[in-house]
Write an enzyme that holds these catalytic residues in place. Structure first.
Site, PDB file in Angstrom:
ATOM      1  N   SER A   8      32.825  27.093   6.865  1.00  0.00           N
ATOM      2  CA  SER A   8      33.709  28.247   6.949  1.00  0.00           C
ATOM      3  C   SER A   8      34.056  28.773   5.565  1.00  0.00           C
ATOM      4  O   SER A   8      34.686  28.067   4.764  1.00  0.00           O
ATOM      5  CB  SER A   8      34.998  27.874   7.686  1.00  0.00           C
ATOM      6  OG  SER A   8      35.929  28.937   7.602  1.00  0.00           O
ATOM      7  N   HIS A  33      30.086  30.328   8.764  1.00  0.00           N
ATOM      8  CA  HIS A  33      31.175  30.720   9.657  1.00  0.00           C
ATOM      9  C   HIS A  33      32.127  31.663   8.936  1.00  0.00           C
ATOM     10  O   HIS A  33      32.616  31.348   7.848  1.00  0.00           O
ATOM     11  CB  HIS A  33      31.930  29.470  10.128  1.00  0.00           C
ATOM     12  CG  HIS A  33      32.853  29.700  11.273  1.00  0.00           C
ATOM     13  ND1 HIS A  33      32.410  29.797  12.575  1.00  0.00           N
ATOM     14  CD2 HIS A  33      34.198  29.845  11.331  1.00  0.00           C
ATOM     15  CE1 HIS A  33      33.444  29.985  13.379  1.00  0.00           C
ATOM     16  NE2 HIS A  33      34.543  30.027  12.647  1.00  0.00           N
ATOM     17  N   ASP A  35      35.567  33.769   9.437  1.00  0.00           N
ATOM     18  CA  ASP A  35      36.778  33.917  10.238  1.00  0.00           C
ATOM     19  C   ASP A  35      37.444  35.255   9.962  1.00  0.00           C
ATOM     20  O   ASP A  35      37.876  35.512   8.837  1.00  0.00           O
ATOM     21  CB  ASP A  35      37.772  32.793   9.920  1.00  0.00           C
ATOM     22  CG  ASP A  35      37.306  31.451  10.443  1.00  0.00           C
ATOM     23  OD1 ASP A  35      37.091  31.335  11.660  1.00  0.00           O
ATOM     24  OD2 ASP A  35      37.161  30.506   9.633  1.00  0.00           O
ATOM     25  N   MET A  37      40.638  37.531  10.858  1.00  0.00           N
ATOM     26  CA  MET A  37      41.991  37.436  11.421  1.00  0.00           C
ATOM     27  C   MET A  37      42.749  38.731  11.156  1.00  0.00           C
ATOM     28  O   MET A  37      42.656  39.296  10.068  1.00  0.00           O
ATOM     29  CB  MET A  37      42.753  36.275  10.775  1.00  0.00           C
ATOM     30  CG  MET A  37      42.034  34.954  10.802  1.00  0.00           C
ATOM     31  SD  MET A  37      43.071  33.664  10.068  1.00  0.00           S
ATOM     32  CE  MET A  37      41.831  32.443   9.677  1.00  0.00           C
ATOM     33  N   HIS A  66      33.621  34.831  13.772  1.00  0.00           N
ATOM     34  CA  HIS A  66      34.665  34.400  14.710  1.00  0.00           C
ATOM     35  C   HIS A  66      35.814  35.404  14.634  1.00  0.00           C
ATOM     36  O   HIS A  66      36.547  35.442  13.652  1.00  0.00           O
ATOM     37  CB  HIS A  66      35.111  32.989  14.316  1.00  0.00           C
ATOM     38  CG  HIS A  66      36.215  32.431  15.143  1.00  0.00           C
ATOM     39  ND1 HIS A  66      36.920  31.302  14.759  1.00  0.00           N
ATOM     40  CD2 HIS A  66      36.757  32.816  16.325  1.00  0.00           C
ATOM     41  CE1 HIS A  66      37.833  31.027  15.672  1.00  0.00           C
ATOM     42  NE2 HIS A  66      37.761  31.941  16.627  1.00  0.00           N
ATOM     43  N   MET A  68      39.246  36.503  15.465  1.00  0.00           N
ATOM     44  CA  MET A  68      40.587  36.140  15.911  1.00  0.00           C
ATOM     45  C   MET A  68      41.443  37.392  15.825  1.00  0.00           C
ATOM     46  O   MET A  68      42.358  37.513  15.012  1.00  0.00           O
ATOM     47  CB  MET A  68      41.143  35.002  15.042  1.00  0.00           C
ATOM     48  CG  MET A  68      40.450  33.678  15.304  1.00  0.00           C
ATOM     49  SD  MET A  68      40.960  32.384  14.158  1.00  0.00           S
ATOM     50  CE  MET A  68      39.717  32.594  12.887  1.00  0.00           C
ATOM     51  N   MET A 137      38.401  25.390  19.994  1.00  0.00           N
ATOM     52  CA  MET A 137      39.320  25.296  18.864  1.00  0.00           C
ATOM     53  C   MET A 137      40.019  23.937  18.891  1.00  0.00           C
ATOM     54  O   MET A 137      40.656  23.577  19.880  1.00  0.00           O
ATOM     55  CB  MET A 137      40.367  26.414  18.922  1.00  0.00           C
ATOM     56  CG  MET A 137      39.824  27.818  18.710  1.00  0.00           C
ATOM     57  SD  MET A 137      38.985  28.053  17.121  1.00  0.00           S
ATOM     58  CE  MET A 137      40.286  27.608  15.959  1.00  0.00           C
ATOM     59  N   GLY A 142      44.408  30.321  12.988  1.00  0.00           N
ATOM     60  CA  GLY A 142      45.202  31.140  12.078  1.00  0.00           C
ATOM     61  C   GLY A 142      45.193  30.674  10.647  1.00  0.00           C
ATOM     62  O   GLY A 142      45.322  31.476   9.731  1.00  0.00           O
ATOM     63  N   PHE A 143      45.021  29.381  10.438  1.00  0.00           N
ATOM     64  CA  PHE A 143      45.049  28.840   9.077  1.00  0.00           C
ATOM     65  C   PHE A 143      44.015  27.729   8.924  1.00  0.00           C
ATOM     66  O   PHE A 143      43.784  26.955   9.858  1.00  0.00           O
ATOM     67  CB  PHE A 143      46.432  28.276   8.741  1.00  0.00           C
ATOM     68  CG  PHE A 143      47.514  29.311   8.699  1.00  0.00           C
ATOM     69  CD1 PHE A 143      47.753  30.044   7.542  1.00  0.00           C
ATOM     70  CD2 PHE A 143      48.273  29.580   9.823  1.00  0.00           C
ATOM     71  CE1 PHE A 143      48.749  31.021   7.516  1.00  0.00           C
ATOM     72  CE2 PHE A 143      49.262  30.553   9.805  1.00  0.00           C
ATOM     73  CZ  PHE A 143      49.497  31.271   8.644  1.00  0.00           C
ATOM     74  N   GLY A 144      43.420  27.632   7.738  1.00  0.00           N
ATOM     75  CA  GLY A 144      42.534  26.528   7.434  1.00  0.00           C
ATOM     76  C   GLY A 144      43.325  25.289   7.070  1.00  0.00           C
ATOM     77  O   GLY A 144      44.531  25.352   6.800  1.00  0.00           O
ATOM     78  N   GLY A 145      42.662  24.148   7.082  1.00  0.00           N
ATOM     79  CA  GLY A 145      43.273  22.917   6.593  1.00  0.00           C
ATOM     80  C   GLY A 145      44.217  22.234   7.554  1.00  0.00           C
ATOM     81  O   GLY A 145      44.968  21.343   7.153  1.00  0.00           O
ATOM     82  N   ASP A 175      35.772  23.969  16.044  1.00  0.00           N
ATOM     83  CA  ASP A 175      36.341  24.555  14.836  1.00  0.00           C
ATOM     84  C   ASP A 175      37.783  24.094  14.659  1.00  0.00           C
ATOM     85  O   ASP A 175      38.629  24.322  15.521  1.00  0.00           O
ATOM     86  CB  ASP A 175      36.305  26.090  14.966  1.00  0.00           C
ATOM     87  CG  ASP A 175      36.843  26.813  13.748  1.00  0.00           C
ATOM     88  OD1 ASP A 175      37.157  26.155  12.736  1.00  0.00           O
ATOM     89  OD2 ASP A 175      36.951  28.050  13.808  1.00  0.00           O
ATOM     90  N   GLY A 176      38.052  23.432  13.516  1.00  0.00           N
ATOM     91  CA  GLY A 176      39.417  23.065  13.179  1.00  0.00           C
ATOM     92  C   GLY A 176      39.586  21.602  12.861  1.00  0.00           C
ATOM     93  O   GLY A 176      39.502  20.762  13.742  1.00  0.00           O
ATOM     94  N   GLY A 177      39.779  21.283  11.604  1.00  0.00           N
ATOM     95  CA  GLY A 177      40.008  19.899  11.216  1.00  0.00           C
ATOM     96  C   GLY A 177      38.802  18.996  11.381  1.00  0.00           C
ATOM     97  O   GLY A 177      38.942  17.776  11.440  1.00  0.00           O
ATOM     98  N   GLY A 197      35.435  23.595   7.020  1.00  0.00           N
ATOM     99  CA  GLY A 197      35.943  24.396   5.918  1.00  0.00           C
ATOM    100  C   GLY A 197      36.326  23.537   4.738  1.00  0.00           C
ATOM    101  O   GLY A 197      35.512  23.259   3.858  1.00  0.00           O
TER     102      GLY A 197
END
Length: 218
Positions: A8, A33, A35, A37, A66, A68, A137, A142-145, A175-177, A197
């Site tokens: 990402s 990827h 993102d 938003m 992606h 969002m 998801m 909404g946020f990375g990390g 996607d996510g963590g 990411g």
């Protein structure tokens, strides 16, 4: 099982985006990827057509976009024209899902549908045969990390059953963590693509990290 890594660029260095994309070009990642938003569907704003167009100029890899955003149907052709190969919309952001999936496919892009953590996989039962990518998801978008939500593994398993039963050829993307600590579990559950990411860009050697993710075993 073969897995696709989709780093990402939300975690890239925006001041050196060309450098980071060229780094990804030299890696084993098949997708990039992106993102998007809008600050409405999610509580953050990222980037849109100009950044996607800039990335497209510097890579031949699959641009995995992606969205969002609310009302994604208003922008499908523009994202395709800017270089999107896969356009993923959120189930929660559209009223007429079937219509928007077909709108994406008519542009020649592959169609993805993303599900927020609290949205059950069963909502895709009637359209799974139309979808190329199901994006699970594993954080609230909404946020990375963010920290990985463990029950996402079960959702991947449920989605794999739905895909198998329907005869769909959809790829499950997560996607996510996602990182080296949970990638093997996700792949074992049926994930075919992993978005990473911070797990890639925050490491000393992102190319090597992508290699490790690609070849991880449980």
């Amino acid at each position: 099982m073969k897995v696709i890594i989709s780093p990402s660029v939300l975690s890239a260095d925006f001041g050196n985006i060309q450098r980071d994309v060229e780094m990804l070009n030299s890696s084993e990642a098949e997708w990039i990827h992106i993102d998007v938003m809008d600050g409405v569907f999610v509580p953050n704003i990222s980037f849109g057509f100009p950044v996607l167009s800039a990335i497209r100029k510097h890579t031949a890899k699959v641009c995995d976009v992606h969205l969002m955003i609310v009302n994604p149907q208003n922008y499908i052709q523009q994202f395709r024209d800017a270089g999107a190969d896969i356009i993923t919309i959120h189930y929660e952001a559209v009223t007429h899902l079937d219509s928007v999936i077909n709108q994406i496919k008519k542009t020649g892009a592959k169609a993805g549908v993303a599900l927020n953590p609290a949205t059950p996989v069963s909502v895709l039962k009637e359209v799974i045969h139309l979808i190329d990518v199901v994006l699970i998801m594993s954080v609230n978008p909404g946020f990375g990390g963010q920290k990985f939500i463990p029950y996402a593994v079960n959702k991947v398993q449920e989605c794999k059953v739905l895909i198998t039963q329907s005869g769909s050829g959809a790829i499950i993307e997560v996607d996510g963590g996602v990182g080296l600590n949970n990638a093997a579990d996700l792949i074992s559950a049926g994930a075919g693509a992993l978005v990473a990411g911070n797990a890639v860009f925050a490491t000393a050697n992102p190319v090597d990290t992508i290699h490790q993710l690609l070849h991880i075993t449980k």
